[in-house]
Scaffold this motif. Structure first.
Motif, mmCIF file in Angstrom:
data_model
loop_
_atom_site.group_PDB
_atom_site.id
_atom_site.type_symbol
_atom_site.label_atom_id
_atom_site.label_comp_id
_atom_site.label_asym_id
_atom_site.label_seq_id
_atom_site.Cartn_x
_atom_site.Cartn_y
_atom_site.Cartn_z
ATOM 1 N N ARG A 139 17.883 -3.987 -25.544
ATOM 2 C CA ARG A 139 17.625 -5.267 -25.666
ATOM 3 C C ARG A 139 16.238 -5.420 -24.633
ATOM 4 O O ARG A 139 16.127 -4.542 -23.753
ATOM 5 C CB ARG A 139 18.586 -6.086 -24.832
ATOM 6 C CG ARG A 139 18.950 -5.443 -23.612
ATOM 7 C CD ARG A 139 20.369 -5.883 -23.046
ATOM 8 N NE ARG A 139 20.542 -7.367 -22.664
ATOM 9 C CZ ARG A 139 21.626 -8.004 -22.186
ATOM 10 N NH1 ARG A 139 22.625 -7.233 -22.195
ATOM 11 N NH2 ARG A 139 21.501 -9.180 -21.907
ATOM 12 N N ASP A 141 15.319 -7.932 -22.328
ATOM 13 C CA ASP A 141 15.815 -9.247 -21.636
ATOM 14 C C ASP A 141 14.832 -10.029 -21.045
ATOM 15 O O ASP A 141 15.065 -10.927 -20.308
ATOM 16 C CB ASP A 141 17.265 -8.982 -21.027
ATOM 17 C CG ASP A 141 16.853 -8.146 -19.933
ATOM 18 O OD1 ASP A 141 15.677 -7.891 -19.717
ATOM 19 O OD2 ASP A 141 17.905 -7.791 -19.371
ATOM 20 N N ASP A 147 17.786 -12.465 -24.031
ATOM 21 C CA ASP A 147 19.019 -12.048 -22.974
ATOM 22 C C ASP A 147 20.124 -12.973 -23.333
ATOM 23 O O ASP A 147 21.139 -12.356 -23.101
ATOM 24 C CB ASP A 147 18.280 -12.412 -21.521
ATOM 25 C CG ASP A 147 19.317 -11.982 -20.380
ATOM 26 O OD1 ASP A 147 19.746 -10.809 -20.467
ATOM 27 O OD2 ASP A 147 19.200 -12.828 -19.621
ATOM 28 N N ARG A 159 21.607 -2.834 -20.853
ATOM 29 C CA ARG A 159 20.389 -3.295 -20.648
ATOM 30 C C ARG A 159 19.332 -2.315 -20.590
ATOM 31 O O ARG A 159 18.399 -2.334 -20.729
ATOM 32 C CB ARG A 159 20.455 -4.291 -19.362
ATOM 33 C CG ARG A 159 20.808 -5.332 -19.389
ATOM 34 C CD ARG A 159 21.041 -6.059 -17.816
ATOM 35 N NE ARG A 159 21.814 -7.155 -17.824
ATOM 36 C CZ ARG A 159 21.273 -8.497 -18.287
ATOM 37 N NH1 ARG A 159 19.914 -8.488 -18.646
ATOM 38 N NH2 ARG A 159 21.962 -9.607 -18.266
#
Length: 241
Positions: A139, A141, A147, A159
């Motif tokens: 990801r 974010d 996110d 993350r």
């Protein structure tokens, strides 16, 4: 995660092989070059799945052997890449002879391996001075809706990638991160989420409820041409002594 859940999730991909093939992203070319080097070599793509990383390895000119435990996933790989040597097998028991490859790669797969068994096997098939290369699309974010999307799933969508712990005869682990992106329509985003192992093992009512939330997010943030989903592609490499 319990041992039973780990096994259930690890074996869930055969049931979502079509979704995986249609909706999972590939990998940036510069990341593949960093993992494998600039000259063509013989590469074992381990946990190859439907061939997302395999395609990039072939395009870079490498001679690739693809290994995965799931026959449904390998069927999609063979259909897309009929010239690739694709074999059923696991990281803990590789169907290759000693010292027969220059690089071993694993895309989105190393966390499914048992390092205590897999690393000696990987070292066995690597030639002296060969390389282990690991990569994850994770990801990004820094974009608010991204996110929000992946936070729906708690710790299932991490993350960042923790540095993998490797053992002798491998040397120090080097790390690089690259940016990547994927354009998706509504069905593409729903399929991407549905291809996750933690979604694939849900009962239908629970899965449908999750996908309804994802669809509502898409309807709120997507433009006329769909949306662009950004990733951070985390790469690690280590040399075999």
């Amino acid at each position: 995660m319990t041992t039973d859940e780990f096994h259930l999730r690890a074996t869930s991909f055969g049931g979502v092989a079509d979704l995986y093939e249609r909706t999972r992203p590939g990998y940036p070319d510069e990341a593949v070059r960093w993992l494998t080097g600039d000259r063509p070599v013989r590469v074992l793509d381990l946990g190859a799945g439907t061939g997302k990383l395999t395609r990039s390895l072939v395009s870079a000119g490498h001679d690739v052997v693809a290994v995965d435990p799931s026959e449904p996933m390998l069927a999609r790989l063979r259909a897309a890449l009929p010239d690739v040597d694709a074999r059923a097998g696991s990281a803990e028991r590789l169907p290759l002879d000693d010292a027969t490859v220059d690089v071993v790669t694993a895309g989105q797969a190393y966390h499914w391996f048992d390092p205590a068994s897999a690393l000696p096997e990987i070292a066995r098939v690597l030639r002296h001075g060969g390389r282990l290369g690991l990569v994850w699309n994770l990801r990004d974010d820094s974009v608010g809706w991204v996110d929000e999307l992946w936070s729906m799933f708690g710790d299932h969508e991490v993350r960042r990638a923790d540095d993998p712990q490797v053992i002798p005869p491998f040397g120090p682990v080097e790390q690089r991160t690259f940016r990547h992106e994927q354009r998706l329509d509504r069905d593409g985003l729903l399929g991407l989420v549905a291809s996750r192992s933690y979604i694939a093992i849900l009962a239908a009512p629970q899965r449908d409820a999750v996908l309804a939330r994802v669809g509502a997010l898409y309807d709120r943030v997507a433009g006329p041409d769909g949306l662009v989903l950004p990733y951070l592609t985390h790469c690690f490499r280590s040399m075999r002594g």
